[in-house]
Design an enzyme around this catalytic site. Structure first.
Site, PDB file in Angstrom:
ATOM      1  N   SER A  80       0.848  -1.197   0.000  1.00  0.00           N
ATOM      2  CA  SER A  80       0.000   0.000   0.000  1.00  0.00           C
ATOM      3  C   SER A  80       0.880   1.242   0.000  1.00  0.00           C
ATOM      4  O   SER A  80       0.646   2.184  -0.767  1.00  0.00           O
ATOM      5  CB  SER A  80      -0.926   0.021   1.219  1.00  0.00           C
ATOM      6  OG  SER A  80      -1.828  -1.058   1.167  1.00  0.00           O
TER       7      SER A  80
ATOM      8  N   ASN B 250      -5.845  -9.236  -8.008  1.00  0.00           N
ATOM      9  CA  ASN B 250      -5.999  -9.966  -6.745  1.00  0.00           C
ATOM     10  C   ASN B 250      -7.362 -10.628  -6.600  1.00  0.00           C
ATOM     11  O   ASN B 250      -7.516 -11.553  -5.815  1.00  0.00           O
ATOM     12  CB  ASN B 250      -5.732  -9.039  -5.556  1.00  0.00           C
ATOM     13  CG  ASN B 250      -6.460  -7.726  -5.661  1.00  0.00           C
ATOM     14  OD1 ASN B 250      -6.307  -6.989  -6.634  1.00  0.00           O
ATOM     15  ND2 ASN B 250      -7.263  -7.418  -4.673  1.00  0.00           N
TER      16      ASN B 250
ATOM     17  N   GLN C 271       0.586  -9.815  -6.458  1.00  0.00           N
ATOM     18  CA  GLN C 271       0.018 -11.146  -6.649  1.00  0.00           C
ATOM     19  C   GLN C 271       0.794 -11.970  -7.667  1.00  0.00           C
ATOM     20  O   GLN C 271       0.632 -13.188  -7.730  1.00  0.00           O
ATOM     21  CB  GLN C 271      -1.454 -11.049  -7.084  1.00  0.00           C
ATOM     22  CG  GLN C 271      -2.360 -10.367  -6.083  1.00  0.00           C
ATOM     23  CD  GLN C 271      -2.697 -11.252  -4.878  1.00  0.00           C
ATOM     24  OE1 GLN C 271      -2.549 -12.479  -4.925  1.00  0.00           O
ATOM     25  NE2 GLN C 271      -3.131 -10.633  -3.787  1.00  0.00           N
TER      26      GLN C 271
ATOM     27  N   ALA D 150       5.700  -8.597   1.424  1.00  0.00           N
ATOM     28  CA  ALA D 150       6.189  -9.895   1.903  1.00  0.00           C
ATOM     29  C   ALA D 150       5.058 -10.851   2.277  1.00  0.00           C
ATOM     30  O   ALA D 150       5.154 -12.055   2.065  1.00  0.00           O
ATOM     31  CB  ALA D 150       7.113  -9.690   3.104  1.00  0.00           C
ATOM     32  N   HIS D 151       3.976 -10.309   2.847  1.00  0.00           N
ATOM     33  CA  HIS D 151       3.007 -11.210   3.481  1.00  0.00           C
ATOM     34  C   HIS D 151       2.117 -11.984   2.522  1.00  0.00           C
ATOM     35  O   HIS D 151       1.345 -12.843   2.940  1.00  0.00           O
ATOM     36  CB  HIS D 151       2.166 -10.459   4.533  1.00  0.00           C
ATOM     37  CG  HIS D 151       1.099  -9.573   3.988  1.00  0.00           C
ATOM     38  ND1 HIS D 151      -0.221  -9.936   3.954  1.00  0.00           N
ATOM     39  CD2 HIS D 151       1.152  -8.337   3.473  1.00  0.00           C
ATOM     40  CE1 HIS D 151      -0.935  -8.942   3.442  1.00  0.00           C
ATOM     41  NE2 HIS D 151      -0.125  -7.965   3.139  1.00  0.00           N
TER      42      HIS D 151
ATOM     43  N   THR E 143      13.575   3.994  11.064  1.00  0.00           N
ATOM     44  CA  THR E 143      14.450   2.869  11.391  1.00  0.00           C
ATOM     45  C   THR E 143      13.940   1.614  10.702  1.00  0.00           C
ATOM     46  O   THR E 143      12.751   1.297  10.757  1.00  0.00           O
ATOM     47  CB  THR E 143      14.510   2.679  12.916  1.00  0.00           C
ATOM     48  OG1 THR E 143      14.991   3.899  13.485  1.00  0.00           O
ATOM     49  CG2 THR E 143      15.433   1.531  13.299  1.00  0.00           C
TER      50      THR E 143
ATOM     51  N   CYS F 143     -17.599  -6.152   1.005  1.00  0.00           N
ATOM     52  CA  CYS F 143     -18.363  -6.165   2.247  1.00  0.00           C
ATOM     53  C   CYS F 143     -17.483  -6.127   3.480  1.00  0.00           C
ATOM     54  O   CYS F 143     -17.809  -5.498   4.475  1.00  0.00           O
ATOM     55  CB  CYS F 143     -19.221  -7.422   2.278  1.00  0.00           C
ATOM     56  SG  CYS F 143     -20.022  -7.720   3.820  1.00  0.00           S
TER      57      CYS F 143
HETATM   58  C1  LIG Z   1      -2.496  -7.148  -0.665  1.00  0.00           C
HETATM   59  C2  LIG Z   1      -2.320  -6.253  -1.808  1.00  0.00           C
HETATM   60  C3  LIG Z   1      -1.862  -4.933  -1.637  1.00  0.00           C
HETATM   61  C4  LIG Z   1      -1.606  -4.341  -0.291  1.00  0.00           C
HETATM   62  O1  LIG Z   1      -0.415  -4.813   0.259  1.00  0.00           O
HETATM   63  P1  LIG Z   1      -0.066  -4.486   1.786  1.00  0.00           P
HETATM   64  O2  LIG Z   1       1.350  -4.940   1.906  1.00  0.00           O
HETATM   65  O3  LIG Z   1      -1.006  -5.293   2.606  1.00  0.00           O
HETATM   66  O4  LIG Z   1      -0.204  -3.035   2.000  1.00  0.00           O
HETATM   67  C5  LIG Z   1      -1.678  -4.162  -2.765  1.00  0.00           C
HETATM   68  N1  LIG Z   1      -1.920  -4.647  -3.989  1.00  0.00           N
HETATM   69  C6  LIG Z   1      -2.369  -5.889  -4.203  1.00  0.00           C
HETATM   70  C7  LIG Z   1      -2.618  -6.369  -5.579  1.00  0.00           C
HETATM   71  C8  LIG Z   1      -2.591  -6.735  -3.117  1.00  0.00           C
HETATM   72  O5  LIG Z   1      -3.066  -7.966  -3.324  1.00  0.00           O
END
Ligand SMILES: *Cc1c(COP(=O)(O)O)cnc(C)c1O
Length: 391
Positions: free
Chosen positions: A73, A152, A180, A201-202, A238, A326
């Protein structure tokens, strides 16, 4: 133990044990601030450099082109606002698409209020943009093209290299949100002419709260977070050392033997899609049949409310996602499903299943069995469906 099946990997993923192992020292004994000058802190600094090299290598970039952020983001916000502000004198026109993530769409909407002009490209019924429409939208005021690499919600993969060529030909910067696509598609920023790219990363079995913006050498961007001199003065704060180390490891794992992983996960996806389409009536697949992420299956069930479906899946121990926004507190159907031309009532009955490295075929069988029961029970309660049945 209660059933627990996690098929919402497009929302986030489970941290891999190998990733946690690499992070652990930096959450415990190696807590030095990388900016400090004593020897002890040097390990933190080296760890960051090492992660930066791994990430750069994965996308054929240079280490200094990778700038760590708090996630995608932030990277999306920075890329778009950064170029918009840096090139204000040159122009005020941005081209993007109707199916971007909100981190892009809400940023361009914010810029529109400040006098920028934004073209939102349409997509076809499969979710693909038209290269002709893209080229026709370019004016002498265009400063940025931002197109999501792979969507996504519906998984459609855009012709990124072709978009990069168009951008290059017209001397316009090209940003892509590649969140993605990582680990699903080979990404080469040089070959694809990508100037800016958002990563996190997540979504690839790394930790939450860390990501990066790839900024091609020579692209001038205002700093987004002002403060200390971290990241060569480009992004203050940091460093999230443990997070960055985990990010590096996660990217390394995600981008080695992509073909093998794609084969394994697309088998699950195809098994799911084929069985659902065959065994449940009044269903449609959303997104491109072949040009789609190996882990994404988005289908719409007619005469069904997506939210009810999700709640019942949850009761069966299945974590999935709907096509509507939603969860963010609004009942509007997804902008992506509307953009591919779905009417509201069909978009509302959508279900996104996103598979990951930890899923199995048995889970797919279980999901389909549960879905069959849930969909028919919900339809029995639907007055609309009753009319259909009578005919
Ligand atoms: C999850 C996602 C984001 C947001 O990433 P964050 O690291 O959670 O801020 C942005 N773009 C796409 C396509 C995503 O799937």
């Amino acid at each position: 133990m209660d059933k627990f099946i996690y098929v919402d990997n497009a929302a986030t993923t489970r941290l891999k044990p190998e990733v946690l192992d690499e992070m652990m020292p930096y959450l415990t004994e190696e807590y030095g601030n990388p900016s400090s000058i004593y020897k002890y802190a040097n390990n933190s600094k080296i760890a960051i450099d090492c992660a930066r090299e791994k990430i750069a290598k994965a996308f054929n970039a240079e280490p200094k082109e990778i700038i760590f952020t708090s996630g995608a983001s932030e990277a999306d916000n920075w890329a778009i606002k950064g170029i918009a502000y840096s090139l204000r004198k040159k122009g005020n026109h941005i081209i993007t698409t109707k199916i971007e993530h909100h981190a892009v769409l809400h940023t361009t909407e914010f810029l529109e209020k400040q006098g920028y002009e934004v073209t939102y490209l349409d997509v076809d019924e499969n979710g693909l943009i038209s290269l002709e429409q893209l080229e026709a939208a370019i004016t002498d005021k265009t400063i940025l093209i931002s197109v999501i690499f792979a969507n996504n919600e519906i998984g459609t993969i855009q012709p990124i290299k072709e978009i990069g060529e168009i951008a290059k030909k017209h001397g316009i910067y090209f940003h892509t949100d590649a969140v993605q696509a990582v680990g699903n598609v080979e990404i080469d920023v040089k070959d694809m002419n990508i100037d800016l790219m958002s990563l996190t990363a997540h979504k690839v079995y790394g930790p939450k709260g860390v990501g990066a913006l790839y900024v091609k050498k020579g692209v001038k961007l205002y700093p987004f977070i002002h403060g200390g001199g971290q990241e060569k003065g480009r992004r203050a704060g940091t460093e999230n050392v443990a997070g960055i180390v985990g990010f590096g490891k996660a990217i390394e794992l995600a981008t080695t033997s992509i073909a093998e992983k794609v084969k394994k996960i697309s088998e699950l996806r195809d098994l799911y899609i084929d069985t659902v389409l065959k065994e449940i009536p009044y269903v449609r697949l959303n997104g491109h049949r072949t040009q789609r992420l190996c882990n994404n299956a988005n289908v719409s069930f007619r005469y069904i409310e997506g939210e009810a479906l999700l709640l019942m899946l949850d009761m069966a121990g299945i974590c999935a996602s709907s096509g509507s926004a939603c969860t963010s507190g609004s009942l509007d159907p997804s902008h992506v499903l509307l953009a591919i031309g779905l009417p509201h009532e069909i978009a509302h009955g959508s279900l996104r299943i996103s598979f990951g490295d930890f899923n199995t075929k048995d889970e797919v069988y279980y999901i389909v069995e549960k879905l069959k029961g849930i969909v028919s029970r919900l339809r029995e309660m639907s007055p609309l469906y009753e009319n259909v049945e009578r005919k």
